[in-house]
Write a protein that holds these residues in place. Structure first.
Motif, PDB file in Angstrom:
ATOM      1  N   ALA A 119       0.831  -1.213   0.000  1.00 58.04           N
ATOM      2  CA  ALA A 119       0.000   0.000   0.000  1.00 58.04           C
ATOM      3  C   ALA A 119       0.860   1.255   0.000  1.00 58.04           C
ATOM      4  CB  ALA A 119      -0.925  -0.001   1.216  1.00 58.04           C
ATOM      5  N   ASP A 163       2.337   1.043  -7.444  1.00 58.49           N
ATOM      6  CA  ASP A 163       1.315   1.596  -8.332  1.00 58.49           C
ATOM      7  C   ASP A 163       0.325   0.515  -8.730  1.00 58.49           C
ATOM      8  OD1 ASP A 163       2.469   4.274  -8.645  1.00 58.49           O
ATOM      9  OD2 ASP A 163       4.124   3.179  -9.577  1.00 58.49           O
ATOM     10  N   VAL A 183      -3.214  -0.067  -7.275  1.00 56.70           N
ATOM     11  CA  VAL A 183      -3.178  -0.234  -5.831  1.00 56.70           C
ATOM     12  C   VAL A 183      -4.433   0.328  -5.153  1.00 56.70           C
ATOM     13  CG1 VAL A 183      -1.875   1.888  -5.311  1.00 56.70           C
ATOM     14  CG2 VAL A 183      -1.621  -0.104  -3.845  1.00 56.70           C
ATOM     15  N   TYR A 184      -4.960   1.442  -5.675  1.00 57.32           N
ATOM     16  CA  TYR A 184      -6.128   2.037  -5.026  1.00 57.32           C
ATOM     17  C   TYR A 184      -7.354   1.154  -5.191  1.00 57.32           C
ATOM     18  CZ  TYR A 184      -3.263   6.120  -4.284  1.00 57.32           C
ATOM     19  OH  TYR A 184      -2.267   6.955  -3.860  1.00 57.32           O
ATOM     20  N   PHE A 214      -7.137  -2.038  -2.869  1.00 54.00           N
ATOM     21  CA  PHE A 214      -7.391  -1.884  -1.436  1.00 54.00           C
ATOM     22  C   PHE A 214      -8.799  -1.359  -1.157  1.00 54.00           C
ATOM     23  CE2 PHE A 214      -2.862  -2.446  -1.269  1.00 54.00           C
ATOM     24  CZ  PHE A 214      -2.650  -3.056  -0.044  1.00 54.00           C
ATOM     25  N   GLU A 215      -9.340  -0.553  -2.083  1.00 55.18           N
ATOM     26  CA  GLU A 215     -10.673  -0.030  -1.855  1.00 55.18           C
ATOM     27  C   GLU A 215     -11.733  -1.066  -2.183  1.00 55.18           C
ATOM     28  OE1 GLU A 215     -11.709   3.764  -3.869  1.00 55.18           O
ATOM     29  OE2 GLU A 215      -9.940   4.408  -2.736  1.00 55.18           O
TER      30      GLU A 215
END
Lengths: 325, 321
Positions: free
Chosen positions: A223, A227, A243-244, A247-248
């Protein structure tokens, strides 16, 4: 990603180990690309094939028993699997370099650290002794080793774990590689030192403008640094996303389970989620989806047939029947 | 359990040409209580003395100075019988599930060994007890005759836990019990430890370097740095309002599993952990502490009590209430 943004692309890579007990599919048909100047994270538990993927790229698989049985590894217009041993030598440590987990075992204990960094420079950049030494000192300063002129003549055992890892980074970056592969670079370090090393890698990446493949079991490190992310399990990619998104909105039950299994430092945790069962033995894999024996959402089809990697939203791939049609 | 002014110095003797003796102050004047039925965590980075302290408490090492009391009796002065009794009540689980099980012994013998050593019950009953223990920690009883190498790391740690529980101990020292395990297995073992604690009213001394794990499992936390306690407090209080700068920086160094926080405001400590052979004078943390002032270099801060908290710092961080 358009073609000229891609630094390295791996297509259909299979690395198998032929052992007395049977064939171990350590890496089984994986494809991915690393963008120029990007950090790609590979995360997974022991035996998922993350390190073997890295070693395959550098063609460092111990043969026998291991062998790359299929696939292409395209780097700067060349297929690395077609190169001769000699051509590979000029790529390793020069255009692609690697940092290992344990800096003590990957540095040679009988040579000074300076000599080991200079070796890389003399070999790949044909620098003579004085120039290599000056450059090595420059690299030591760059990676934040205090008293570089003095430290360059010390032996690895005289340095702390953090400093040794800095030496490894200095060595890996001394030829300004286009791609850096870091295999658990901070796992053996204390947290405060880990934070320093991660920050250093990030800053140097901006400076040298190289791509990084970062292999780790620590979702926190992913995290913090990456990228794009690949989540691996039993030699396969289970989920792939930026990565966003990952995790989201984690999609695969394995990814979700992993994220829920880590205690949160900033919250009281009532009870931790458990992925049931054990990390499977690669010699003895289940039919169908390889995760189904541990999955809560298992359906009949999961047991019968293995799902493909399926694009759910743009750039977000998952290998799970839940999301297929 | 209580320890008073506990010190353990190791003498590192130079070999060959170098015959200078160095003293490593691994545990330097530590006083600490462990209450019944709680989980006290010892946290710190490598070389802070947390494992040494754990070993002193269960008398695997004898202190250079200071005393350890278990239920008000001094464990250094126990007679043979007393020590036997003490060893039944206090057990340890080690970090490395590969190194802590004898590879030539079957699981049944490994778990039965403490029962045999202490001559508890007949063989048949011992084996029944082993089966109970295996069920308890989640290892199938069919595997009784297997050897350690036939198990994965997580299963071995379960075997280690079963063995530690064989004598119905009251206090369990867990020395980094989950650091060698994969994330999915780590959470299984943590939940198992929690469940067992409830079931048997166990007291844990949980030694770990992983702050998130500590936050999950412990009631109270003791942060150590270079052989000294820097801060003690209840888990929630300590993590939400650290008083010692070291605790704060230790926390901010932990990478958070959420990319939204990656640009958070954080201070990264510079430098390495100083050598415990020649710890810096004054506050041992001053060489790395961004808040250090003159006095920190000269005078060693004492452990100060503040409610149920203790800290050793000349300039504790402001308490936000």
């Amino acid at each position: 990603m358009s073609d000229n943004d891609v630094m390295l692309s791996v297509e259909g890579l299979k690395t198998y180990f032929f052992t007395d007990k049977g064939i171990v599919p350590a890496v089984d048909d994986i494809s991915f690309a690393v963008g120029a100047g990007k950090v790609l994270g590979i995360v997974g538990e022991s035996g998922c094939g993350k390190s073997m993927t890295a070693l395959s790229i550098l063609r460092l698989i111990p043969t026998p028993p291991g062998r790359i049985v299929a696939g292409n590894i395209l780097f700067a217009g060349k297929n690395l699997l077609d190169l001769s041993v000699k051509q590979m030598h000029s790529i390793r440590g020069n255009e692609i370099s690697m940092i290992f987990q344990e800096p003590m075992t990957s540095l040679n204990p009988v040579y000074t650290v300076g000599k080991q960094v200079m070796e890389v420079l003399r070999l790949h950049q044909n620098l003579h002794k004085e120039a290599a030494r000056a450059k090595a000192i420059e690299m030591f300063n760059l990676v934040g080793i205090p008293e570089a002129e003095k430290r360059i003549d010390t032996y690895p055992h005289q340095l702390s774990g953090g400093l040794r890892q800095r030496v490894m980074i200095a060595m890996a970056l001394s030829c300004r590689p286009k791609l850096l592969i870091a295999d658990e670079p901070t796992t053996a370090l204390d947290v405060t030192v880990q934070a320093q090393i991660l920050r250093l890698m990030k800053n140097l990446q901006d400076e040298i403008d190289s791509s990084i493949i970062l292999i780790t079991h620590d979702l926190g490190v992913i995290a913090e640094m990456c990228d794009d992310v690949l989540v691996m399990y039993t030699g396969r990619i289970m989920e792939q996303a930026d990565v966003y998104s990952l995790f989201e909105n984690p999609l695969h039950p394995y990814t979700k389970g992993l994220l829920q299994s880590i205690p949160n430092l900033h919250k009281d945790n009532e009870s931790l989620y458990n992925i049931k069962g054990l990390v499977p033995n690669l010699l003895n894999l289940a039919d169908g989806c390889k995760f189904h024996p541990r999955c809560e959402f298992v359906q009949d089809i999961c047991i019968e047939k293995e799902p493909e990697l399926f694009e759910v939203t743009k750039g977000h791939f998952v290998r799970c029947w839940k999301y297929m049609g | 359990m209580e320890c008073e002014n506990l010190k353990k110095y190791f003498v590192a003797t130079g070999k060959g040409m170098k015959s200078k003796k160095d003293v490593v102050r691994a545990v330097d004047d530590i006083s600490l209580e462990i209450y019944k039925n709680e989980t006290l965590a010892l946290v710190g980075e490598s070389g802070c003395g947390k494992s040494t302290l754990g070993r002193l408490i269960i008398k695997l090492l004898d202190p250079t100075e200071g005393e350890v009391y278990y239920k008000e009796s001094n464990i250094a002065t126990l007679n043979k019988e007393g020590i036997n009794k003490f060893r039944k009540q206090v057990q340890i689980i080690f970090q490395d599930p590969y190194a802590s099980l004898n590879p030539r012994m079957k699981v049944v013998d490994l778990i039965r060994e403490p029962l045999r050593t202490h001559n508890i019950a007949k063989k048949k009953e011992q084996i029944e007890k082993v089966a109970d223990l295996m069920n308890l920690v989640g290892i199938r009883t069919e595997y009784m005759t297997r050897y350690p190498h036939q198990f994965s790391g997580g299963q071995r740690q379960r075997i280690g836990i079963a063995r530690a529980l064989a004598l119905n101990p009251e206090l369990l020292i867990c020395d980094e019990p989950v650091s060698a395990l994969d994330v999915s297995i780590q959470s299984q073992i943590l939940n198992l430890l929690k469940k067992l604690q409830e079931k048997f009213n166990l007291t844990y001394l949980f030694i770990s370097h992983d702050l998130a794990v500590v936050r999950y499992i412990s009631d109270r936390v003791c942060v150590m740095f270079l052989g000294k306690i820097v801060e003690v407090g209840s888990c929630k209080d300590l993590f939400e309002h650290p008083l010692h700068p070291y605790t704060k920086f230790l926390m901010s160094a932990v990478p958070l599993p959420d990319p939204k926080f990656r640009d958070r405001d954080r201070v990264i400590l510079e430098g390495d952990i100083p050598s415990p052979i020649n710890p810096p004078p004054g506050c041992r943390f001053h060489t790395r502490c961004p808040y250090a002032r003159g006095i920190c270099q000269q005078e060693e801060p004492q452990l100060v009590e503040l409610g149920d908290r203790k800290y050793a710092c000349h300039f504790p961080l402001e308490r936000v209430i």
